[in-house]
Design an enzyme around this catalytic site. Structure first.
Site, PDB file in Angstrom:
ATOM      1  N   ARG A 131     -13.964  -7.526   0.400  1.00  0.00           N
ATOM      2  CA  ARG A 131     -13.235  -7.199   1.633  1.00  0.00           C
ATOM      3  C   ARG A 131     -12.814  -5.712   1.626  1.00  0.00           C
ATOM      4  O   ARG A 131     -12.319  -5.198   0.637  1.00  0.00           O
ATOM      5  CB  ARG A 131     -11.991  -8.083   1.749  1.00  0.00           C
ATOM      6  CG  ARG A 131     -11.131  -7.822   2.984  1.00  0.00           C
ATOM      7  CD  ARG A 131      -9.909  -6.987   2.676  1.00  0.00           C
ATOM      8  NE  ARG A 131      -9.010  -6.894   3.830  1.00  0.00           N
ATOM      9  CZ  ARG A 131      -7.964  -6.081   3.884  1.00  0.00           C
ATOM     10  NH1 ARG A 131      -7.673  -5.304   2.885  1.00  0.00           N
ATOM     11  NH2 ARG A 131      -7.203  -6.032   4.949  1.00  0.00           N
ATOM     12  N   ILE A 132     -13.042  -5.034   2.720  1.00  0.00           N
ATOM     13  CA  ILE A 132     -12.603  -3.650   2.875  1.00  0.00           C
ATOM     14  C   ILE A 132     -11.583  -3.620   3.996  1.00  0.00           C
ATOM     15  O   ILE A 132     -11.814  -4.186   5.071  1.00  0.00           O
ATOM     16  CB  ILE A 132     -13.804  -2.721   3.160  1.00  0.00           C
ATOM     17  CG1 ILE A 132     -14.688  -2.653   1.900  1.00  0.00           C
ATOM     18  CG2 ILE A 132     -13.345  -1.336   3.579  1.00  0.00           C
ATOM     19  CD1 ILE A 132     -15.978  -1.894   2.074  1.00  0.00           C
ATOM     20  N   GLY A 133     -10.437  -3.000   3.754  1.00  0.00           N
ATOM     21  CA  GLY A 133      -9.378  -2.928   4.765  1.00  0.00           C
ATOM     22  C   GLY A 133      -9.408  -1.609   5.512  1.00  0.00           C
ATOM     23  O   GLY A 133     -10.428  -0.914   5.549  1.00  0.00           O
ATOM     24  N   THR A 153       0.811  -1.221   0.000  1.00  0.00           N
ATOM     25  CA  THR A 153       0.000   0.000   0.000  1.00  0.00           C
ATOM     26  C   THR A 153       0.850   1.279   0.000  1.00  0.00           C
ATOM     27  O   THR A 153       1.967   1.261   0.498  1.00  0.00           O
ATOM     28  CB  THR A 153      -0.849  -0.063   1.280  1.00  0.00           C
ATOM     29  OG1 THR A 153      -1.728  -1.165   1.156  1.00  0.00           O
ATOM     30  CG2 THR A 153      -1.638   1.196   1.541  1.00  0.00           C
ATOM     31  N   THR A 165      -0.135   1.447   7.168  1.00  0.00           N
ATOM     32  CA  THR A 165       0.001   0.315   6.266  1.00  0.00           C
ATOM     33  C   THR A 165       0.243  -0.941   7.091  1.00  0.00           C
ATOM     34  O   THR A 165       0.719  -0.848   8.221  1.00  0.00           O
ATOM     35  CB  THR A 165       1.154   0.537   5.271  1.00  0.00           C
ATOM     36  OG1 THR A 165       1.426  -0.698   4.599  1.00  0.00           O
ATOM     37  CG2 THR A 165       2.430   0.982   5.960  1.00  0.00           C
ATOM     38  N   GLY A 166      -0.086  -2.093   6.524  1.00  0.00           N
ATOM     39  CA  GLY A 166       0.123  -3.346   7.254  1.00  0.00           C
ATOM     40  C   GLY A 166      -1.149  -4.164   7.230  1.00  0.00           C
ATOM     41  O   GLY A 166      -1.958  -4.060   6.301  1.00  0.00           O
ATOM     42  N   GLU A 167      -1.328  -4.938   8.269  1.00  0.00           N
ATOM     43  CA  GLU A 167      -2.452  -5.878   8.326  1.00  0.00           C
ATOM     44  C   GLU A 167      -3.726  -5.098   8.664  1.00  0.00           C
ATOM     45  O   GLU A 167      -3.951  -4.694   9.807  1.00  0.00           O
ATOM     46  CB  GLU A 167      -2.140  -6.900   9.415  1.00  0.00           C
ATOM     47  CG  GLU A 167      -3.074  -8.056   9.437  1.00  0.00           C
ATOM     48  CD  GLU A 167      -2.727  -8.979  10.600  1.00  0.00           C
ATOM     49  OE1 GLU A 167      -1.619  -8.878  11.167  1.00  0.00           O
ATOM     50  OE2 GLU A 167      -3.591  -9.786  10.948  1.00  0.00           O
ATOM     51  N   GLY A 168      -4.556  -4.885   7.629  1.00  0.00           N
ATOM     52  CA  GLY A 168      -5.707  -3.998   7.770  1.00  0.00           C
ATOM     53  C   GLY A 168      -6.615  -4.344   8.932  1.00  0.00           C
ATOM     54  O   GLY A 168      -7.087  -3.455   9.653  1.00  0.00           O
TER      55      GLY A 168
HETATM   56  N1  ASP Z   1      -3.376  -2.117   5.028  1.00  0.00           N
HETATM   57  C1  ASP Z   1      -3.620  -2.703   3.735  1.00  0.00           C
HETATM   58  C2  ASP Z   1      -4.859  -3.568   3.817  1.00  0.00           C
HETATM   59  O1  ASP Z   1      -5.021  -4.287   4.774  1.00  0.00           O
HETATM   60  C3  ASP Z   1      -2.479  -3.526   3.224  1.00  0.00           C
HETATM   61  C4  ASP Z   1      -1.123  -2.861   3.209  1.00  0.00           C
HETATM   62  O2  ASP Z   1      -0.894  -1.907   3.941  1.00  0.00           O
HETATM   63  O3  ASP Z   1      -0.249  -3.288   2.436  1.00  0.00           O
HETATM   64  O4  ASP Z   1      -5.638  -3.534   2.911  1.00  0.00           O
END
Ligand code: ASP
Length: 327
Positions: free
Chosen positions: A224-226, A196, A246-249
């Protein structure tokens, strides 16, 4: 007059075996975007214009996971999402489930400025895009060969890919992938999982703004919505600061990371970097992995992550400039 500052990211949770050539390409793109933002800020562009400018550039380049180069859903299509927030008035626009919009961040800005709402998704968002006359592309434009390969691996491994979840023990950081492939569920992972993008800016007037754009997670369920389009989770800006995550939504959503940076500054009186450190340490539960960038209205820049790395670049009016990936 205040001091301007900018930070941008190309995702957290970097595979330590990422080939050096990909690392170089990523750093070059981040540097190019940083320079673009610096000249816009020097020419007195507003924070909201600069975050949109930078994120558009990142969406147009296929290297990271936004716009062209977006991660693919389980159906092999892209479903993009983005948000933008203007700090002074806490105005906000977001979009999800886009399949044809070339620059989702600009549609998010149009939602903020030209619709009576803050957040549009799927067919309604696409309809709004057509009404507004934004540039549209066929879904194929967004799909890269790298991502098709990554989706195949993800499906074989029956996994939704967070590259920050790839086991790293016993592997040399940044080693060539050939002799010592990274394994996930018994399968070698030798394709770079894209990440992201986001940007936060404070301009000379002390106005803060934030924007985030993504294709989400590789092999995600359709629909799916993050965190990225969600106010207070992936993106937040107010008078005090601007934040992009950013990371695990799913973990970022549970921890409302972006808003919490502002909240601990407001209610606990923490400084910007202290607030970032606090949120990364205290608000990511169940082993959640994430990173974030932030600026304050005083012209400070901060970032933090609990992953292997985060693609990032920062610059401030006093001449500070940094582009990096690892700790
Ligand atoms: N945060 C984003 C999501 O979960 C993924 C990412 O940051 O790479 O959609």
């Amino acid at each position: 007059m205040g001091r301007w500052a900018i930070a941008l990211h190309g995702g957290a949770g970097v595979d330590p075996n990422l080939p050096l050539q990909r690392q170089e390409e990523a750093k070059q793109l981040l540097t190019r975007c940083l320079n673009l933002a610096i000249s816009a800020l020097r020419s007195n562009h507003s924070a909201i214009d600069v975050v949109e400018l930078v994120v558009r550039e990142l969406e147009t380049d296929p290297l990271f996971n936004s716009g062209r180069g977006s991660a693919l859903s389980e159906k092999g299509t892209v479903e993009m999402e983005a948000s933008i927030m203007d700090g002074p008035k806490r105005r906000y626009g977001a979009v999800s489930g886009l399949t044809t919009v070339k620059n989702p961040v600009s549609l998010a800005r149009l939602v903020m400025e030209k619709s009576p709402h803050s957040y549009l998704a799927f067919s309604g968002a696409e309809e709004f895009a057509r009404q507004q006359g934004v540039e549209l592309m066929e879904n194929e434009y967004f799909i890269t060969q790298d991502n098709v390969g990554m989706l195949k691996l993800a499906k074989e491994a029956n996994a939704i890919l967070f590259d920050y979840r790839i086991p790293t023990t016993g592997l040399e950081c940044c080693a060539a992938e050939a002799d010592n492939p990274l394994m996930m569920n018994g399968l070698p992972i030798n394709v770079y999982a894209p990440e992201t993008v986001g940007c936060v800016v404070v301009d000379k007037e002390g106005r803060c703004a934030a924007a985030t754009s993504t294709g989400g997670l590789m092999n995600k369920m359709s629909g799916r919505i993050g965190d990225s389009p969600i106010i207070g989770s992936g993106t937040y800006a107010c008078k005090l600061c601007a934040v992009s995550c950013t990371g695990e939504g799913e973990a970022i959503l549970r921890g409302t990371l972006a808003r919490d940076v502002a909240a601990v500054m407001e209610y606990k009186g923490l400084g910007l970097q202290e607030a970032v450190n606090f949120v990364i340490k205290e608000r990511l539960d169940d082993g959640g992995k994430a990173g974030l960038i932030a600026v304050s209205n005083k012209g400070e820049v901060a970032y933090g992550f609990n992953t292997n790395g985060m693609f990032r670049g920062c610059a401030a009016e006093d001449g500070f400039m940094e582009v990096g990936i690892w700790e």
